[in-house]
Design an enzyme around this catalytic site. Structure first.
Site, mmCIF file in Angstrom:
data_model
loop_
_atom_site.group_PDB
_atom_site.id
_atom_site.type_symbol
_atom_site.label_atom_id
_atom_site.label_comp_id
_atom_site.label_asym_id
_atom_site.label_seq_id
_atom_site.Cartn_x
_atom_site.Cartn_y
_atom_site.Cartn_z
ATOM 1 N N THR A 19 -10.168 4.361 10.723
ATOM 2 C CA THR A 19 -10.076 3.488 11.900
ATOM 3 C C THR A 19 -9.464 4.200 13.110
ATOM 4 O O THR A 19 -9.424 3.651 14.202
ATOM 5 C CB THR A 19 -9.249 2.227 11.574
ATOM 6 N N ASP A 40 -13.232 14.723 -3.528
ATOM 7 C CA ASP A 40 -13.294 16.019 -4.211
ATOM 8 C C ASP A 40 -14.537 16.002 -5.099
ATOM 9 O O ASP A 40 -15.315 15.047 -5.049
ATOM 10 C CB ASP A 40 -11.994 16.203 -5.029
ATOM 11 N N ASP A 51 -3.348 4.329 -1.892
ATOM 12 C CA ASP A 51 -4.257 4.766 -0.814
ATOM 13 C C ASP A 51 -4.178 6.284 -0.681
ATOM 14 O O ASP A 51 -3.582 6.803 0.252
ATOM 15 C CB ASP A 51 -3.834 4.056 0.484
ATOM 16 N N LYS A 105 -7.087 8.114 -0.952
ATOM 17 C CA LYS A 105 -8.401 8.491 -0.404
ATOM 18 C C LYS A 105 -8.941 9.758 -1.063
ATOM 19 O O LYS A 105 -9.188 10.769 -0.389
ATOM 20 C CB LYS A 105 -8.308 8.718 1.115
ATOM 21 N N LYS A 112 0.842 -1.186 0.000
ATOM 22 C CA LYS A 112 0.000 0.000 0.000
ATOM 23 C C LYS A 112 0.882 1.242 0.000
ATOM 24 O O LYS A 112 1.766 1.383 0.853
ATOM 25 C CB LYS A 112 -0.900 -0.004 1.240
ATOM 26 N N ARG A 163 2.779 -0.319 10.720
ATOM 27 C CA ARG A 163 3.837 -0.271 11.727
ATOM 28 C C ARG A 163 4.207 -1.604 12.374
ATOM 29 O O ARG A 163 5.402 -1.832 12.609
ATOM 30 C CB ARG A 163 3.487 0.796 12.778
HETATM 31 O O1 C5P Z 1 0.719 1.425 10.842
HETATM 32 P P1 C5P Z 1 -0.698 0.948 10.736
HETATM 33 O O2 C5P Z 1 -0.816 -0.569 10.737
HETATM 34 O O3 C5P Z 1 -1.651 1.640 11.689
HETATM 35 O O4 C5P Z 1 -1.115 1.397 9.244
HETATM 36 C C1 C5P Z 1 -2.430 1.377 8.785
HETATM 37 C C2 C5P Z 1 -2.454 1.982 7.410
HETATM 38 O O5 C5P Z 1 -3.797 1.961 6.922
HETATM 39 C C3 C5P Z 1 -1.992 3.432 7.351
HETATM 40 O O6 C5P Z 1 -1.290 3.583 6.110
HETATM 41 C C4 C5P Z 1 -3.291 4.240 7.320
HETATM 42 O O7 C5P Z 1 -3.141 5.423 6.572
HETATM 43 C C5 C5P Z 1 -4.229 3.283 6.603
HETATM 44 N N1 C5P Z 1 -5.657 3.448 6.869
HETATM 45 C C6 C5P Z 1 -6.184 3.389 8.146
HETATM 46 N N2 C5P Z 1 -7.538 3.553 8.337
HETATM 47 C C7 C5P Z 1 -8.345 3.735 7.292
HETATM 48 C C8 C5P Z 1 -7.819 3.781 5.993
HETATM 49 C C9 C5P Z 1 -6.450 3.616 5.819
HETATM 50 O O8 C5P Z 1 -5.463 3.181 9.107
HETATM 51 N N3 C5P Z 1 -9.662 3.819 7.478
#
Ligand code: C5P
Length: 238
Positions: free
Chosen positions: A122, A63, A58, A60, A31, A213
């Site tokens: 999330t 617009d 990603d 998002k 991603k 992460r």
């Molecule tokens: O590091 P972590 O596991 O929290 O990464 C989650 C990834 O998913 C990040 O790149 C974040 O931008 C993305 N994301 C998210 N919640 C959403 C959509 C995308 O955490 N609803």
């Protein structure tokens, strides 16, 4: 593992390339989000897509429909496998994204990318939702946006693993559910609020898991990805 998408949330192409090289074969895709894309531009997207990696762009998009259609067409030209918009951009915006992806892919004689929509981030909890004026509660809001996404012809949604059940009930089995917010008991939650472990999210019906992460900040990212994949495999076969 096909369902495991690793978020390359780093600042440089070199770091992203190094992670992709280490994780290829375990990750089902990569991603690329606003952090890497804003610092390095589309080169790394084309590079990974060009070598056969599944790239989920990603960004998002949110617009007016004409602008989103142009951005989706540009992403399709980069060869991405999946891209996303915000469902709260509305049905007309989502339909414009669908049409742009299909038309641009047909022009380039390649398959149309999966086009999915973010329901609610999330990182938001019920209190944060109320602060932005959404008073119906998370489950109602997510269910409503997922149904709107499906009726606009998109392939699925990004949602917290906690909302999989409500989405499955409203949108059926073919609808893709992509779930970030994946954490094991030993991981730091950071800014994520509505989390689940990877096997729990798959058992709940997630189609794809997005993990950032817990893998990319690990001392050994490949070992961390392998551990998640093997936990999922044993959960799926038990
Ligand atoms: O590091 P972590 O596991 O929290 O990464 C989650 C990834 O998913 C990040 O790149 C974040 O931008 C993305 N994301 C998210 N919640 C959403 C959509 C995308 O955490 N609803």
């Amino acid at each position: 593992m096909d369902q495991l998408l690793v978020a390359l949330d780093v600042d440089t192409e070199a770091e992203a390339r190094a992670l992709a090289d280490r994780l290829r074969g375990i990750a089902g895709g990569f991603k690329i989000g606003s952090r890497l894309f804003t610092s390095e531009g589309p080169g790394i997207v084309e590079e990974l897509a060009g070598r056969g990696d599944r790239v989920f762009l990603d960004l998002k998009f949110h617009d007016i429909p004409n602008t989103v259609a142009g951005a989706v067409a540009a992403a399709t030209r980069l060869g991405v496998w999946m891209l996303n918009v915000h469902a709260s951009g509305g049905a007309a915006m989502m339909r414009a994204a669908r049409v742009a992806a299909n038309e641009e892919a047909a022009r380039a004689s390649r398959p149309s990318p999966l086009v999915i929509a973010v329901t609610m981030l999330t990182s938001l909890d019920e209190q944060a939702l109320t602060e932005i004026g959404m008073t119906d509660g998370m489950a109602t809001q997510v269910g409503r946006l997922a149904a709107l996404t499906e009726s606009a012809g998109l392939d699925g949604v990004v949602a917290s693993p906690h909302e999989i059940d409500i989405i499955r009930r409203r949108c059926g089995r073919q609808f893709a559910i992509v779930t970030p917010g994946i954490r094991s008991a030993r991981d730091v939650k950071g800014d994520q609020r509505r989390t689940m472990t990877a096997p729990e999210a798959l058992a709940a019906g997630a189609t794809y898991l997005v993990v950032g992460r817990p893998i990319i900040a690990a001392k050994d990212p490949r070992a961390a990805a392998e551990r998640i994949a093997s936990e999922c495999r044993s959960a799926l076969t038990s």
